[in-house]
Write an enzyme that holds these catalytic residues in place. Sequence first.
Site, PDB file in Angstrom:
ATOM      1  N   ASP A  95       0.861  -1.211  -0.043  1.00 56.67           N
ATOM      2  CA  ASP A  95      -0.055   0.029  -0.070  1.00 56.67           C
ATOM      3  C   ASP A  95       0.807   1.269   0.190  1.00 56.67           C
ATOM      4  O   ASP A  95       0.457   2.366  -0.080  1.00 56.67           O
ATOM      5  CB  ASP A  95      -0.841   0.064   1.136  1.00 56.67           C
ATOM      6  CG  ASP A  95      -0.160  -0.032   2.619  1.00 56.67           C
ATOM      7  OD1 ASP A  95       1.149  -0.044   2.571  1.00 56.67           O
ATOM      8  OD2 ASP A  95      -0.890  -0.091   3.620  1.00 56.67           O
ATOM      9  N   HIS A  96       2.028   1.175   0.346  1.00 57.07           N
ATOM     10  CA  HIS A  96       2.879   2.545   0.504  1.00 57.07           C
ATOM     11  C   HIS A  96       3.585   2.868  -0.874  1.00 57.07           C
ATOM     12  O   HIS A  96       3.988   3.982  -0.820  1.00 57.07           O
ATOM     13  CB  HIS A  96       3.787   2.180   1.391  1.00 57.07           C
ATOM     14  CG  HIS A  96       3.422   2.425   3.023  1.00 57.07           C
ATOM     15  ND1 HIS A  96       2.034   2.050   3.631  1.00 57.07           N
ATOM     16  CD2 HIS A  96       3.676   3.429   3.983  1.00 57.07           C
ATOM     17  CE1 HIS A  96       2.057   2.563   4.778  1.00 57.07           C
ATOM     18  NE2 HIS A  96       3.112   3.204   5.102  1.00 57.07           N
ATOM     19  N   ASP A 160       3.488  -0.826  11.380  1.00 59.77           N
ATOM     20  CA  ASP A 160       3.085   0.557  11.098  1.00 59.77           C
ATOM     21  C   ASP A 160       2.458   1.201  12.394  1.00 59.77           C
ATOM     22  O   ASP A 160       1.798   0.538  13.059  1.00 59.77           O
ATOM     23  CB  ASP A 160       2.049   0.381   9.761  1.00 59.77           C
ATOM     24  CG  ASP A 160       1.771   1.459   9.402  1.00 59.77           C
ATOM     25  OD1 ASP A 160       2.138   2.118   8.242  1.00 59.77           O
ATOM     26  OD2 ASP A 160       1.045   2.665  10.077  1.00 59.77           O
ATOM     27  N   ARG A 448      -1.803  12.603   9.954  1.00 60.01           N
ATOM     28  CA  ARG A 448      -0.735  13.308  10.206  1.00 60.01           C
ATOM     29  C   ARG A 448      -0.548  14.440   9.603  1.00 60.01           C
ATOM     30  O   ARG A 448      -0.937  14.539   8.398  1.00 60.01           O
ATOM     31  CB  ARG A 448       0.661  12.534  10.161  1.00 60.01           C
ATOM     32  CG  ARG A 448       0.693  11.266  11.296  1.00 60.01           C
ATOM     33  CD  ARG A 448       2.201  10.944  11.543  1.00 60.01           C
ATOM     34  NE  ARG A 448       1.900   9.919  12.470  1.00 60.01           N
ATOM     35  CZ  ARG A 448       2.336   8.689  12.606  1.00 60.01           C
ATOM     36  NH1 ARG A 448       2.858   8.066  11.535  1.00 60.01           N
ATOM     37  NH2 ARG A 448       2.286   8.066  13.470  1.00 60.01           N
TER      38      ARG A 448
END
Length: 755
Positions: A95-96, A160, A448
Amino acid sequence: MAFDLDMIKKVYDRYSTRIDAARKATGKPLTLTEKILYAHLSEGNAQKAFERGTDYVDFAPDRVAMQDATAQMALLQFMQAGRPKVAVPSTVHCDHLIQAKIGAEADLSTAKDVNKEVYDFLASVSNKYGIGFWKPGAGIIHQVVLENYAFPGGMMIGTDSHTPNAGGLGMVAIGVGGADACDVMAGLPWELKFPKLIGVKLTGKLSGWTSAKDVILRVAGILTVKGGTGCIVEYFGDGARSLSATGKGTICNMGAEIGATTSIFGYDEKQEIYLRGTKRAEIADAANAIKQHLTGDDEVYANPEKYFDQVIEINLDELEPHVNGPFTPDLAWPISKFAAAVRENNWPVRLEVGLIGSCTNSSYEDITRSASIAKQAIDKNLKSKAEFTITPGSEQVRFTVERDGYLDTFAQMGGVVLANACGPCIGQWARHTDDPTRKNSIITSFNRNFAKRQDGNPNTHAFVASPEIVTAFAIAGDLTFNPLTDSLTNEDGQQVKLDEPQGIEMPVKGYAVDDAGYQAPAADGSGVQVKVDPASSRLQLLAPFAAWEGTNLTGLRLLIKAKGKCTTDHISMAGPWLKFRGHLDNISNNMLIGAINYFNNTADSVKNELTGEYGPVPATQRDYKAHGIGTIVVGDENYGEGSSREHAAMEPRHLGVRAILVKSFARIHETNLKKQGMLGITFADSADYEKIQEDDVIDIKGLTTFAPGHQLTVVLHHKDGSEESFQVNHTYNAQQIEWFKAGGALNIIRRQMAS
């Protein structure tokens, strides 16, 4: 389908016995957190009560989850452990590494091509060692885990920091570094300091524009980015039971931003509905059979002050929508005060981009509430004044919301659907801008908003809110707009007002998906070959770190004295650097390039004492290493907050930094340093931070008698010939000191497996 059902039933079968033993050992009613922790002791039934915030405890987690950026290093380490198969159910989620640039289809296609080497490595290593593999495009790790693997009363670790998302289904789910994951996959106990407990009592019920996101935005404002450090946050009360399971997940996910070890909600009807709706009725049935153990005892919630270390109460009837930021996720503004704050602080009023989705807010409920605002814009002839993007959390969510027409609604509003991946949330965003030097504002439903986090631009003011608030702001294009009270001028020149969002908790026609993106591992992986090209720039087999020499550390040079906030983004940036996550030497070229040097107030510019010149941090450190000179990094409060990325610990270790001395550490980063055999120490008196000068030569004494609870001594040899010394603290226990002596925990694992 329900994965690992036999494992879950075994966990539940022992629950009554484990809880009875815990009650006997502690002599008191138990919180939900305590029940799950005591039920997962590595030793079995509890023999004694553990002291919160003091005792290190060995646990036996039920499963491990890894995302592709961190899985590379975790699995490169696991390959050295000598096991033929993982000891607990484990998964990898791609996913990253997908960069958001054009749109879902094109970006996914590009990622598969650019990252083929890494995806092939992860697929093959997963296939060999019995690990479930979720292909690129399948979705973001935390949403996929919530939909498929999280279960009430379970314990999971994940590489994570937002692993706590699974707390929305009543699971103790904790973010860790890859070395911790390696331990658990190798069948070893996992160590954690028994956490303190913060209880959050929720009363009332959400309504109107207020959503679950606003609960955690408010909590972040109360506790700040380090107020939850060393604690698990347990939510309870009628208000907690009224929240959807995915809403609970949102709250637990963003609990990482207060430094919490994890956050959790007790098992209730909303969680049962979600389990059944995601085709896990067998797990719901099994949970119902022991549901008295899957929530805190009645006495605890009746008198929470007696059982929690801190109690916070929030009335959902009175809670306002919040907007947090900029530059930190704990700067919390109720919507009624946000416009004034924008004006008073001279933040850019014009909103350039609104982004919804991510692992924090990409559920069916989130999408439908946002789409209800988008539909109003279409019906009321309003055009979006800002760019608008949508990131679905999983292929299952994306397929279902497309089937139900919501993606078309966003398209009519001008929205762009991005790939089912992290994308802009972690800096994987090729943002289109005509002037990167211009101060600008964006707003997201992410978790974030550190400086440069989303787009690498220090001039970007990033704010965090719920998806529906973000959508309304994108339509207005103005941060002083309050959707609860203000009107907008439509294309016909009329004044129109947005109505409250309307959402659907679970899809009426159920979830659907053609291909969820899952690849099961081989039943026997012994014949599977994992190849890493020695010439690769992206993958590199690991060599063991050297053991401690057995002496004090003397003659250290100061590499950098970091000023102010120094997150893992500052220590090891993401964005374009993600491509090197499997190559320790190459990614070490980003070490501390975002940290601000105390002595010149500049990033990536430190004095090389060998030449007297200023240069980049990594190049300076490589010069010291080439000359056999050890170094020390000095930092401020909450050093290493943010992501769980262990690269922020491995890079200094690899390049020859010998110690990290700070005012205080974030939990995961401190553990990562210990795992890699690094020395992480804190000022006994934080004022001693000011004593460290740029040209100092530094000694650390007391290591030859290194022991738990015993201070070490730092000696500063100043350039003028004078000396100063002061005491420093550490939190190493006996086992962690052995990691330090051996040169890292993995060296000990390797020895154990070899014998």
